[in-house]
Design an enzyme around this catalytic site. Structure first.
Site, PDB file in Angstrom:
ATOM      1  N   ALA A   1       8.473  -6.232  -0.276  1.00 23.81           N
ATOM      2  CA  ALA A   1       7.582  -5.574  -1.235  1.00 23.81           C
ATOM      3  C   ALA A   1       8.322  -4.547  -2.073  1.00 23.81           C
ATOM      4  O   ALA A   1       9.175  -3.814  -1.582  1.00 23.81           O
ATOM      5  CB  ALA A   1       6.425  -4.909  -0.505  1.00 23.81           C
ATOM      6  N   CYS A   2       7.950  -4.473  -3.347  1.00 20.07           N
ATOM      7  CA  CYS A   2       8.599  -3.565  -4.284  1.00 20.07           C
ATOM      8  C   CYS A   2       8.219  -2.107  -4.059  1.00 20.07           C
ATOM      9  O   CYS A   2       9.052  -1.226  -4.142  1.00 20.07           O
ATOM     10  CB  CYS A   2       8.237  -3.977  -5.718  1.00 20.07           C
ATOM     11  SG  CYS A   2       8.648  -2.754  -6.990  1.00 20.07           S
ATOM     12  N   PHE A   3       6.945  -1.857  -3.783  1.00 18.48           N
ATOM     13  CA  PHE A   3       6.448  -0.492  -3.862  1.00 18.48           C
ATOM     14  C   PHE A   3       6.719   0.343  -2.615  1.00 18.48           C
ATOM     15  O   PHE A   3       6.123   1.387  -2.437  1.00 18.48           O
ATOM     16  CB  PHE A   3       4.949  -0.498  -4.196  1.00 18.48           C
ATOM     17  CG  PHE A   3       4.695  -0.600  -5.672  1.00 18.48           C
ATOM     18  CD1 PHE A   3       4.310   0.505  -6.417  1.00 18.48           C
ATOM     19  CD2 PHE A   3       4.865  -1.802  -6.328  1.00 18.48           C
ATOM     20  CE1 PHE A   3       4.095   0.415  -7.780  1.00 18.48           C
ATOM     21  CE2 PHE A   3       4.648  -1.904  -7.693  1.00 18.48           C
ATOM     22  CZ  PHE A   3       4.259  -0.791  -8.423  1.00 18.48           C
TER      23      PHE A   3
END
Length: 271
Positions: free
Chosen positions: A143-145
């Site tokens: 995941a990016c966040f």
């Protein structure tokens, strides 16, 4: 004053959104358009993965289908992003433009400063921009966040705008998610981890590092007003005039061709 094109928000499926961004990017390389700011949303919700990610290793495709979540691969790097309750922006401009620093980090900062001005015009206060943080690889997921990169926009030390950039043949494409309402549990239902314990730890870590604007300020945001204010903020930052426009005929033809690529399972699973 220089004029840039702005294409206002329309909602498309993931493959179409990525095809449009790449079409504008390609057309600019060939001298067919002006620097462009584009806004868009996603219908249905879509999980986009970075250009170098391995789709089947990191994303639960069966769960995506079960939850009616689309998926596609971006032209930019980075990690997976769930595009759901958000407004997405993209900027396409030549690297030779004096406003664009050769340093990726400094160009991130310059664009983020314009985004912050737009948020401020909407009555949204943000944290000071900074160089980001060094993250232990133990905490990383697909995941990016779950991590702050340099000069990303945060509120209460939680990332609310995540961006990715690609440069090729003298042209810069940066697109990013302006998160309104962040659902970390929904995101991690789609992300694969080695063990359930690791998933739980990564989810808790991400919840501390990321959020949505509405989650942090405690009120709903009018997406049309937000869009207008971000245009104003970026116009001030770049000292340009934004002129409303649409895709050219050349770009529309490119979109038709590129859409087939982004819908192709072989392309999305190629890593």
């Amino acid at each position: 004053m220089n004029q840039w094109r702005v294409i206002h928000n329309k909602s498309y499926e993931g493959a179409m959104n990525m095809a449009i961004d790449e079409a504008i990017f390609t057309a600019y390389k060939k001298g067919h358009n002006k620097p462009t700011l584009r806004f868009y949303t996603w219908e249905p919700a879509c999980l986009s993965i970075g250009y170098f990610q391995k789709l089947e290793d990191e994303i639960d495709l069966d769960k995506c289908r079960c939850m009616n979540i689309d998926y596609t691969r971006r032209i930019t790097g980075g990690r997976a992003v769930l595009h759901d309750n958000e407004l997405t922006y993209s900027i396409i401009i030549g690297e030779d433009n004096p406003l664009i620093d050769k340093s990726i980090n400094l160009s991130y900062r310059y664009i983020s400063e314009g985004l912050v001005k737009g948020l401020n015009l909407s009555g949204i206060e943000t944290d000071n921009l900074n160089r980001g943080e060094r993250i232990s690889r133990e905490n990383l997921s697909a995941a990016c966040f779950n991590a702050h990169a340099s000069y990303e926009v945060t509120i209460n030390n939680k990332k609310v705008i995540g961006s990715a950039q690609s440069r090729k043949d003298g042209v810069l494409l940066q697109h990013g998610s302006i998160i309104l309402d962040f659902d970390v549990e929904k995101l991690f239902k789609l992300i694969k981890t080695k063990t359930p314990e690791l998933k739980e730890r990564a989810m808790k870590f991400t919840a501390k590092k990321a959020s949505g604007i509405e989650n942090e300020i405690g009120r709903k945001i009018d997406i049309d007003i937000l869009q207008k204010n971000i245009v104003k903020g970026l116009a001030e930052q770049f000292n340009v005039e934004f002129v409303e426009g649409d895709l050219t005929d050349y770009e529309k033809q490119l979109v038709k061709e590129l859409y087939e690529k982004y819908k192709n399972e072989e392309y999305n699973k190629k890593r």
